[in-house]
Write a protein that holds these residues in place. Structure first.
Motif, PDB file in Angstrom:
ATOM      1  N   LEU A 130       0.835  -1.219   0.000  1.00  0.00           N
ATOM      2  CA  LEU A 130       0.000   0.000   0.000  1.00  0.00           C
ATOM      3  C   LEU A 130       0.863   1.259   0.000  1.00  0.00           C
ATOM      4  O   LEU A 130       1.946   1.284   0.589  1.00  0.00           O
ATOM      5  CB  LEU A 130      -0.903   0.025   1.239  1.00  0.00           C
ATOM      6  N   SER A 131       0.341   2.306  -0.632  1.00  0.00           N
ATOM      7  CA  SER A 131       1.042   3.595  -0.627  1.00  0.00           C
ATOM      8  C   SER A 131       0.939   4.197   0.774  1.00  0.00           C
ATOM      9  O   SER A 131       0.011   3.868   1.530  1.00  0.00           O
ATOM     10  CB  SER A 131       0.389   4.544  -1.628  1.00  0.00           C
ATOM     11  N   PRO A 132       1.876   5.105   1.135  1.00  0.00           N
ATOM     12  CA  PRO A 132       1.768   5.773   2.431  1.00  0.00           C
ATOM     13  C   PRO A 132       0.407   6.438   2.619  1.00  0.00           C
ATOM     14  O   PRO A 132      -0.164   6.420   3.711  1.00  0.00           O
ATOM     15  CB  PRO A 132       2.893   6.821   2.379  1.00  0.00           C
ATOM     16  N   GLN A 133      -0.141   6.980   1.534  1.00  0.00           N
ATOM     17  CA  GLN A 133      -1.455   7.644   1.593  1.00  0.00           C
ATOM     18  C   GLN A 133      -2.562   6.665   1.996  1.00  0.00           C
ATOM     19  O   GLN A 133      -3.383   6.955   2.861  1.00  0.00           O
ATOM     20  CB  GLN A 133      -1.725   8.256   0.197  1.00  0.00           C
ATOM     21  N   ARG A 134      -2.569   5.470   1.380  1.00  0.00           N
ATOM     22  CA  ARG A 134      -3.586   4.457   1.709  1.00  0.00           C
ATOM     23  C   ARG A 134      -3.408   3.956   3.142  1.00  0.00           C
ATOM     24  O   ARG A 134      -4.377   3.752   3.863  1.00  0.00           O
ATOM     25  CB  ARG A 134      -3.510   3.261   0.726  1.00  0.00           C
ATOM     26  N   LEU A 135      -2.134   3.763   3.555  1.00  0.00           N
ATOM     27  CA  LEU A 135      -1.891   3.330   4.940  1.00  0.00           C
ATOM     28  C   LEU A 135      -2.426   4.379   5.911  1.00  0.00           C
ATOM     29  O   LEU A 135      -3.040   4.051   6.922  1.00  0.00           O
ATOM     30  CB  LEU A 135      -0.388   3.122   5.188  1.00  0.00           C
ATOM     31  N   GLU A 137      -4.877   6.468   5.390  1.00  0.00           N
ATOM     32  CA  GLU A 137      -6.347   6.416   5.400  1.00  0.00           C
ATOM     33  C   GLU A 137      -6.859   5.296   6.307  1.00  0.00           C
ATOM     34  O   GLU A 137      -7.777   5.494   7.105  1.00  0.00           O
ATOM     35  CB  GLU A 137      -6.885   6.171   3.979  1.00  0.00           C
ATOM     36  N   LEU A 138      -6.248   4.113   6.184  1.00  0.00           N
ATOM     37  CA  LEU A 138      -6.673   2.993   7.039  1.00  0.00           C
ATOM     38  C   LEU A 138      -6.389   3.326   8.504  1.00  0.00           C
ATOM     39  O   LEU A 138      -7.210   3.065   9.387  1.00  0.00           O
ATOM     40  CB  LEU A 138      -5.943   1.704   6.659  1.00  0.00           C
ATOM     41  N   ALA A 139      -5.226   3.933   8.757  1.00  0.00           N
ATOM     42  CA  ALA A 139      -4.844   4.279  10.136  1.00  0.00           C
ATOM     43  C   ALA A 139      -5.872   5.228  10.743  1.00  0.00           C
ATOM     44  O   ALA A 139      -6.302   5.058  11.888  1.00  0.00           O
ATOM     45  CB  ALA A 139      -3.450   4.905  10.150  1.00  0.00           C
ATOM     46  N   ALA A 140      -6.311   6.221   9.958  1.00  0.00           N
ATOM     47  CA  ALA A 140      -7.263   7.216  10.480  1.00  0.00           C
ATOM     48  C   ALA A 140      -8.604   6.571  10.789  1.00  0.00           C
ATOM     49  O   ALA A 140      -9.306   6.996  11.707  1.00  0.00           O
ATOM     50  CB  ALA A 140      -7.427   8.359   9.478  1.00  0.00           C
ATOM     51  N   ARG A 141      -8.970   5.517  10.016  1.00  0.00           N
ATOM     52  CA  ARG A 141     -10.237   4.820  10.306  1.00  0.00           C
ATOM     53  C   ARG A 141     -10.147   4.023  11.596  1.00  0.00           C
ATOM     54  O   ARG A 141     -11.147   3.773  12.252  1.00  0.00           O
ATOM     55  CB  ARG A 141     -10.603   3.894   9.143  1.00  0.00           C
ATOM     56  N   LEU A 142      -8.942   3.615  11.966  1.00  0.00           N
ATOM     57  CA  LEU A 142      -8.770   2.804  13.186  1.00  0.00           C
ATOM     58  C   LEU A 142      -8.833   3.644  14.460  1.00  0.00           C
ATOM     59  O   LEU A 142      -9.300   3.179  15.494  1.00  0.00           O
ATOM     60  CB  LEU A 142      -7.437   2.051  13.128  1.00  0.00           C
ATOM     61  N   GLY A 143      -8.327   4.872  14.409  1.00  0.00           N
ATOM     62  CA  GLY A 143      -8.333   5.708  15.616  1.00  0.00           C
ATOM     63  C   GLY A 143      -7.606   7.008  15.370  1.00  0.00           C
ATOM     64  O   GLY A 143      -6.747   7.101  14.477  1.00  0.00           O
ATOM     65  N   ALA A 144      -7.936   8.009  16.185  1.00  0.00           N
ATOM     66  CA  ALA A 144      -7.423   9.355  15.943  1.00  0.00           C
ATOM     67  C   ALA A 144      -5.899   9.443  16.077  1.00  0.00           C
ATOM     68  O   ALA A 144      -5.258  10.281  15.419  1.00  0.00           O
ATOM     69  CB  ALA A 144      -8.098  10.330  16.907  1.00  0.00           C
ATOM     70  N   ASP A 145      -5.285   8.590  16.915  1.00  0.00           N
ATOM     71  CA  ASP A 145      -3.835   8.681  17.140  1.00  0.00           C
ATOM     72  C   ASP A 145      -3.017   7.752  16.248  1.00  0.00           C
ATOM     73  O   ASP A 145      -1.789   7.803  16.273  1.00  0.00           O
ATOM     74  CB  ASP A 145      -3.496   8.300  18.597  1.00  0.00           C
ATOM     75  N   VAL A 146      -3.691   6.885  15.491  1.00  0.00           N
ATOM     76  CA  VAL A 146      -2.952   5.862  14.735  1.00  0.00           C
ATOM     77  C   VAL A 146      -2.098   6.479  13.608  1.00  0.00           C
ATOM     78  O   VAL A 146      -0.939   6.087  13.431  1.00  0.00           O
ATOM     79  CB  VAL A 146      -3.900   4.753  14.217  1.00  0.00           C
TER      80      VAL A 146
END
Ligand code: C5P
Length: 310
Positions: A130-135, A137-146
Motif C-alpha cells: 500500500l502507498s503511504p497515503q492508503r496506509l 487512510e486505514l490508520a485514520a479509520r482505526l483511531g485518531a492517534d494511529v
C-alpha cells in the motif's frame, strides 16, 4: 512483489507519544472532539511481530496483567490486520505478537502504536504494497492517534487529531515519564471534561469546532528550547484526569520539586510527562522520583514512526 512478501515473519517497531499541547474543542455528533494538538514520538516502543498464519490470532507479552489487553477484535492491532486484509482482498491470516513497553491505557497511544505497527508489518508480510497515503487512510479509520504512530517525529494534529502536519523540532527533548499501575479510560476522561465545562458554564453554547496550536509552542519546538516549551506546554484533558485521579497532582509536584522544568498529564493520562533541561537533569529527576517509589522512565523525542526492524 516485494522481498518481504516471502518472509515468514516481519518485525515492526512503533513509538509511544506525548501530547506536548492538547487543546480540546466541541464535541461532534459522532462523539469525537475537535482537537488542536502537538504530538511528539518518544523512545518507548511497541514491537509487533507478524507471522504467516491461516487465521487471525494475537498474543501479548510485556504487561503485568494480561487481562488488560484483549486478544480478540477489541484489540486495535487485530482490527488493523483485518482491515488491511479486507481492503486488499488478502485471503490468509496472521499471528500478531505484541511486545508491549508503552503503558496500557496510559495516555501514550500504546494501542495506536500497536495498530500502526500491525498495518506496516502485515503490508510487508503479505506483499500488499500500500502507498503511504492508503496506509494513512486505514490508520485514520482505526483511531485518531494511529496516523501519528505511523509517521512519528513531531507533528501538529487537527480535526479529530488525525489530520497531521509535520512540526519543525530542533535537537532532542528529554522527558521523564511516571507511569501508574491502573489506567484511565480515554472516553471517560473526555466525557468528564464535557461535564466539567458544563458545570462551570464554559463552552456551553458555543464550543469551538476549529482550534489552533498556539504559536509559542511551535516556536519553542523549532528553537529546540526546553525552557520555552516548558512554559507553553498545556493539556485541556489535565483537569478531568486530575478530577478522576487527584493523586496525580502529587506526582507533578514531586517532579517539579526534583527539578523538572514542567510536568503535564500525557493525553488522557494517567502517565505524567516531565520535560527536563538536559539528559543529566532527566536522569536526576528520574532517580528522585524512583526514590519516592514511583515508576519513572527517562525517554527522549522526537523519534521516527513505525518502521520495519527485520
Ligand atoms: O480514536 P481513539 O480510539 O483513540 O479515541 C478513543 C476515544 O477518545 C473516543 O471514543 C472518544 O471518546 C475520545 N476522543 C474524542 N475526540 C478525539 C479523539 C478521541 O472524544 N478527537
Amino acid at each position: 512483489m516485494t522481498r518481504e512478501a516471502f518472509a515468514e515473519s516481519v518485525h515492526v517497531r512503533a513509538p509511544g507519544k506525548i501530547n506536548v499541547y492538547l487543546g480540546v474543542g466541541g464535541r461532534h455528533d459522532d462523539g469525537y472532539h475537535a482537537l488542536a494538538t502537538v504530538f511528539q514520538a518518544v523512545s518507548l516502543y511497541e514491537d509487533v511481530i507478524a507471522t504467516d498464519a491461516p487465521d487471525f490470532t494475537l498474543s501479548v507479552t510485556g504487561v503485568d496483567d494480561p487481562s488488560t489487553v484483549p486478544v480478540d477484535d477489541r484489540n486495535l492491532a487485530m482490527r488493523a490486520a483485518k482491515m488491511l486484509a479486507s481492503a486488499t482482498g488478502y485471503e490468509g491470516g496472521v499471528h500478531l505478537e505484541l511486545r508491549k513497553s508503552v503503558p496500557v491505557a496510559g495516555g501514550m497511544g500504546g494501542g495506536s502504536a500497536d495498530a500502526a505497527a500491525a498495518l506496516v508489518a502485515c503490508d510487508a508480510l503479505w506483499g500488499t504494497g500500500l502507498s503511504p497515503q492508503r496506509l494513512h487512510e486505514l490508520a485514520a479509520r482505526l483511531g485518531a492517534d494511529v496516523p501519528f504512530a505511523l509517521h512519528g517525529g513531531t507533528a501538529v494534529g487537527t480535526g479529530r487529531g488525525d489530520q497531521l502536519n509535520p512540526a519543525l523540532a530542533r535537537g532532542r527533548f528529554d522527558w521523564v515519564l511516571v507511569t501508574s499501575e491502573a489506567g484511565l479510560s480515554t472516553p471517560e476522561i473526555y466525557a468528564r471534561l464535557d461535564a466539567h465545562r458544563t458545570e462551570i458554564g464554559a463552552l456551553a453554547d458555543d464550543p469551538p469546532m476549529s482550534l489552533d496550536v498556539p504559536i509559542p509552542v511551535l516556536q519553542a519546538l523549532r528553537a529546540g528550547d526546553p525552557h520555552s516549551l516548558a512554559a507553553s506546554m498545556f493539556n485541556d484533558l489535565e483537569v478531568s484526569a486530575l478530577l478522576e485521579r487527584p493523586a496525580l497532582d502529587d506526582i507533578i509536584n514531586e517532579g517539579l520539586h526534583a527539578g523538572a522544568l514542567s510536568g503535564i498529564v500525557s493525553g488522557s493520562g494517567p502517565t505524567i510527562a516531565f520535560l527536563c533541561e538536559t539528559p543529566d537533569s532527566a536522569q536526576y529527576v528520574q532517580g528522585e522520583l524512583q526514590k519516592n517509589g514511583r515508576t519513572a522512565l527517562h525517554v527522549h523525542g522526537p523519534v521516527p514512526g513505525a518502521r520495519i526492524i527485520s
